[in-house]
Design a protein around this motif. Structure first.
Motif, PDB file in Angstrom:
ATOM      1  N   GLN A  27       0.832  -1.210   0.000  1.00  0.00           N
ATOM      2  CA  GLN A  27       0.000   0.000   0.000  1.00  0.00           C
ATOM      3  C   GLN A  27       0.862   1.254   0.000  1.00  0.00           C
ATOM      4  OE1 GLN A  27      -2.275  -0.993   3.536  1.00  0.00           O
ATOM      5  NE2 GLN A  27      -4.119  -1.416   2.328  1.00  0.00           N
ATOM      6  N   GLN A  28       1.955   1.228   0.755  1.00  0.00           N
ATOM      7  CA  GLN A  28       2.860   2.379   0.770  1.00  0.00           C
ATOM      8  C   GLN A  28       3.480   2.599  -0.603  1.00  0.00           C
ATOM      9  OE1 GLN A  28       5.561   1.347   3.969  1.00  0.00           O
ATOM     10  NE2 GLN A  28       4.578   2.800   5.362  1.00  0.00           N
ATOM     11  N   ARG A  29       3.865   1.498  -1.251  1.00  0.00           N
ATOM     12  CA  ARG A  29       4.479   1.604  -2.570  1.00  0.00           C
ATOM     13  C   ARG A  29       3.491   2.200  -3.568  1.00  0.00           C
ATOM     14  NH1 ARG A  29       4.833  -3.650  -4.338  1.00  0.00           N
ATOM     15  NH2 ARG A  29       6.590  -4.015  -2.928  1.00  0.00           N
ATOM     16  N   ALA A  30       2.236   1.699  -3.540  1.00  0.00           N
ATOM     17  CA  ALA A  30       1.223   2.194  -4.478  1.00  0.00           C
ATOM     18  C   ALA A  30       0.888   3.659  -4.200  1.00  0.00           C
ATOM     19  CB  ALA A  30      -0.038   1.330  -4.374  1.00  0.00           C
ATOM     20  N   ALA A  31       0.768   4.019  -2.915  1.00  0.00           N
ATOM     21  CA  ALA A  31       0.429   5.403  -2.562  1.00  0.00           C
ATOM     22  C   ALA A  31       1.545   6.357  -2.943  1.00  0.00           C
ATOM     23  CB  ALA A  31       0.129   5.499  -1.069  1.00  0.00           C
ATOM     24  N   ALA A  32       2.793   5.956  -2.698  1.00  0.00           N
ATOM     25  CA  ALA A  32       3.931   6.803  -3.073  1.00  0.00           C
ATOM     26  C   ALA A  32       3.993   6.990  -4.585  1.00  0.00           C
ATOM     27  CB  ALA A  32       5.235   6.200  -2.553  1.00  0.00           C
ATOM     28  N   GLY A  33       3.697   5.924  -5.327  1.00  0.00           N
ATOM     29  CA  GLY A  33       3.681   6.014  -6.787  1.00  0.00           C
ATOM     30  C   GLY A  33       2.595   6.945  -7.289  1.00  0.00           C
ATOM     31  N   GLU A  34       1.412   6.877  -6.625  1.00  0.00           N
ATOM     32  CA  GLU A  34       0.311   7.755  -7.010  1.00  0.00           C
ATOM     33  C   GLU A  34       0.659   9.227  -6.738  1.00  0.00           C
ATOM     34  OE1 GLU A  34      -3.899   7.731  -8.323  1.00  0.00           O
ATOM     35  OE2 GLU A  34      -2.335   6.222  -8.281  1.00  0.00           O
ATOM     36  N   LEU A  35       1.254   9.494  -5.589  1.00  0.00           N
ATOM     37  CA  LEU A  35       1.641  10.866  -5.245  1.00  0.00           C
ATOM     38  C   LEU A  35       2.737  11.370  -6.189  1.00  0.00           C
ATOM     39  CD1 LEU A  35       1.624  10.616  -1.359  1.00  0.00           C
ATOM     40  CD2 LEU A  35       0.114  12.041  -2.752  1.00  0.00           C
ATOM     41  N   ARG A  36       3.616  10.484  -6.571  1.00  0.00           N
ATOM     42  CA  ARG A  36       4.682  10.840  -7.528  1.00  0.00           C
ATOM     43  C   ARG A  36       4.066  11.376  -8.823  1.00  0.00           C
ATOM     44  NH1 ARG A  36       8.945   6.338  -9.972  1.00  0.00           N
ATOM     45  NH2 ARG A  36       9.670   7.557 -11.779  1.00  0.00           N
TER      46      ARG A  36
END
Length: 632
Positions: free
Chosen positions: A362-371
């Motif tokens: 979830q952290q990886r997906a959220a960080a990617g979305e914010l990127r």
């Protein structure tokens, strides 16, 4: 052909030549980056006019050799007229980006005219002494001009590159671009927008990558101009008239179907522009032709005309007219696409909750979305920072998951485009963690870490903090072993950090000179420009001079001065000057390697800075000769 026909042919040719020089002399002044080249060619061509006028007044005919030479000259002047007309109009930004090619065209025309003048034997012509002296002087000017290509404005190169790379360039950069491109007020901006529009139309709505670059640059310059100089330049008389009349909407802004101002202009396959809703109704009714031209449409795709939309907005703003109402700007969120409304705070809060408390996936997906969100637009960058994302992203720089770490550092890079976010990122303690990613992350993460450090180093106090965090050795490592993009990111960061005097010493102690010399000697590696720029800035430091002097740089510096690009020749001369002022042996070696001839040429044809450096070195070389003569 008889004597009478020869005479008539000569008179006709002289008449054409006279008309050509008259047409050139009547051209309007050039107000763009080609001003100097344009002015020089116009001035020289105008000075040829007395030659043709005096020969026309003479009753003597022209022999065959003179006719052939004049015919070549006529072709040269025709080429000059075409070139001058082509650069005195259209998009000023396009001309700036293409000015190296344009300079080559001016050089070719100059060669063409000079070659024609060389075939004319002035002693065979019935000319007054005054006219003959003038023409010989003009010929000499063309000869000198033929021997060199006008040097391009180095600062303009740097400013264009900076404005393209930086999402929010320094206002000083935009001010210089505004002045040099002659885009100083709303009138200039409107004309440039119209030129863009014409480019789109002429390319059937698909002008290619060059237009994308131009459009991005133009938007940044436009915002600066509208902020600094929002008023349209008008005379006092015009201002009085404006008060007493309602503005008339230009025909180009009206949809050909509805005849109303367009809100969402789109381009069809014929190149015509319509209001989207109007042309869509036309197509939905089964029509296959362009309403205005009646040509058959090759396809029914509609291309947004962003340039005209911007032009309409500018016109409305400058004339006090309410902007056409837009649809609500709220793009629905797409899975994995990172597209939300300009500031969908609720969606951002959900992503931050996942960053703070989610599992690794979830952290990886959220960080990617914010990127992706942070990359998309300025509103998102403000919203994401205000929501408190930066401290959470900084924590994820230490994530054991390489992909999460990569997303986090890239998101911070995109957020740092906003000036106020730079301070927030540094205050969150990000610099040591970014340096750690630079040392140990994936290659993409290391590249983006270097780019982030460059972005943060725009603020002077951050240069000190980044240098103190031992970023420079890690950047040098990336410079040596990175991908081509990674090497350029590292070089850009090192250059910017080295503006601070203390970081010059850090770079030298970290052993930067050896890899820079390797990059400088590898002409095919694509890093010569960057290597020389960094060497030039390090050469101003005592330790830098010593380290560069020990790397046996003179042969390659002399070679670059002899054959390099204008910017590289300038930087090579700057490095050579720094070395020769402290080390007599370097000066002697330069002389032995034939630097004197290359420096003399540079002192005549280089950039202003290059001319100064070359002149200074030549003075030192002359002292060697004087000293040798005295000793003898």
């Amino acid at each position: 052909m008889g004597p009478m026909e020869d005479s008539q042919e000569g008179e006709l040719l002289l008449s054409r030549l006279s008309e050509s020089t008259k047409a050139i002399s009547e051209l309007s002044d050039c107000r763009n980056v080609c001003k100097k080249m344009y002015g020089n060619l116009v001035r020289r061509a105008k000075l040829l006019s007395p030659l043709f006028e005096e020969l026309r007044d003479s009753e003597e005919g022209l022999d065959d050799d003179v006719v052939k030479a004049f015919e070549s000259l006529r072709l040269g002047l025709d080429s000059a007229t075409q070139l001058l007309n082509s650069v005195n109009g259209g998009s000023k930004l396009y001309l700036a980006l293409q000015r190296e090619k344009i300079a080559q065209k001016f050089h070719l025309v100059t060669e063409q005219i000079e070659a024609a003048l060389s075939k004319i034997h002035y002693d065979k012509l019935n000319l007054s002494e005054e006219v003959r002296e003038q023409i010989e002087l003009v010929h000499a000017q063309f000869q000198r001009a033929k021997g060199r290509i006008d040097t391009l404005d180095l600062q303009l190169d740097i400013d264009l590159a900076t404005a393209q790379k930086e999402k929010e360039p320094d206002p000083a950069v935009l001010k210089r671009l505004s002045e040099k491109l002659h885009l100083k007020n709303i009138n200039d901006i409107k004309k440039e927008s119209l030129a863009f529009h014409e480019m789109v139309i002429s390319s059937n709505g698909d002008p290619g990558d060059c237009f994308e670059k131009m459009s991005s640059l133009f938007k940044k310059i436009k915002v600066w101009v509208l902020t600094e100089n929002p008023q349209v330049e008008t005379s006092e008389g015009e201002k009085g008239l404006i008060k007493h009349r309602s503005p008339v909407i230009p025909d180009d802004f009206r949809c050909p179907i509805s005849l109303e101002s367009m809100k969402d202009p789109v381009i069809v396959s014929t190149g015509q522009t319509y209001e989207r809703s109007c042309i869509q109704k036309w197509l939905d009714a089964g029509h296959k032709t362009c309403p205005k031209t009646q040509q058959t449409l090759l396809h029914t795709a509609l291309t947004p005309n962003y340039v005209l939309k911007s032009l309409i907005a500018l016109w409305c703003e400058s004339n006090g007219v309410e902007l056409p109402k837009k649809q609500a700007n709220c793009r629905s969120k797409k899975s994995g696409g990172g597209s939300v409304s300009d500031c969908d705070r609720a969606a951002i809060d959900v992503l931050l909750e996942k960053l703070a408390n989610g599992n690794m996936e979830q952290q990886r997906a959220a960080a990617g979305e914010l990127r992706l969100l942070a990359k998309r637009n300025a509103d998102n960058r403000v919203c994401i920072a205000e929501a408190g994302a930066i401290p959470l992203l900084v924590e994820l720089l230490s994530s054991p998951d390489p992909r999460t770490q990569e997303h986090a550092v890239t998101a911070l890079l995109n957020l740092s485009i906003n000036e106020s976010n730079k301070g927030t990122i540094v205050n969150a303690g990000a610099i040591p963690d970014i340096v750690d990613v630079l040392k140990n992350g994936s290659m993409e993460a290391r590249e983006n870490a270097a780019a982030t450090l460059f972005s943060l180093s725009v603020i002077d106090e951050n240069k000190v903090a980044i240098g103190a965090a031992r970023a420079i050795p890690a950047l040098i490592t990336l410079l040596c072993e990175g991908t081509p993009r990674g090497k350029k990111d590292a070089a850009t960061a090192i250059f910017n950090l080295s503006i601070y005097q203390g970081n010059k010493a850090r770079a030298v102690k970290a052993g930067i000179v050896t890899p820079l010399m390797s990059l400088l000697k590898d002409a095919g590696g694509g890093m010569v420009d960057e290597a020389l720029a960094i060497l030039a800035i390090l050469a101003s430091h005592p330790e830098g001079k010593t380290a560069i002097g020990q790397a046996e740089p003179i042969p390659v510096l002399v070679e670059v001065i002899r054959t390099g690009s204008p910017r590289n020749r300038e930087n090579s001369a700057a490095v050579l000057w720094s070395l020769c002022t402290v080390d007599f042996e370097q000066l002697k070696l330069s002389k032995e390697l034939g630097a004197e001839e290359a420096l003399k040429e540079l002192s005549e044809n280089g950039t202003d800075r290059a001319k100064r450096k070359a002149g200074n070195i030549l003075e030192l070389l002359n002292r060697i000769e004087v000293g040798a003569t005295v000793n003898t």
